[in-house]
Write an enzyme that holds these catalytic residues in place. Sequence first.
Site: not given
Ligand code: 5GP
Length: 114
Positions: A31, A94, A100
């Site tokens: 997103i 994270q 992911h």
């Molecule tokens: P992390 O920071 O945990 O490695 O990555 C989480 C990712 O999820 C981030 O890049 C963030 O932009 C994405 N993200 C968070 N909420 C949503 C959502 O509701 N939809 C989508 N498509 N991505 C999301």
Amino acid sequence: MNNCLFCRISAKKIPANIIYEDSEAVAFYDINPQAPVHVLIIPKKHISTSLDITDEDNVLIGHLFRLAGQIAKEKGIAERGFRLVMNTNADAGQTVFHIHLHLLGGRQMHWPPG
Ligand code: 5GP
Ligand code: ZN
């Protein structure tokens, strides 16, 4: 895992721009993209962090990496190159505690990462 964002996306309870799905995994656009191509590849199974992966997930994790390569090829970034990232816990930033793989590409990546 009703309160997990990515479980909810994989169950279609929250919309996402899904580009691939099979019985084990889902891939959708981030997103808040950090590169021209920024896709998240997740298992349907809830696993909170990379530290929670067990022997029984070995095939599943391999599947996520192979999917990442397949999507990179489809998006035309495989030859130029791309980055696969799995952030784990606070220092890595994270924010969603359902594993992911970030597939990032379409621009020159920098090293060391921020
Ligand atoms: P992390 O920071 O945990 O490695 O990555 C989480 C990712 O999820 C981030 O890049 C963030 O932009 C994405 N993200 C968070 N909420 C949503 C959502 O509701 N939809 C989508 N498509 N991505 C999301
Ligand atoms: Zn989950």
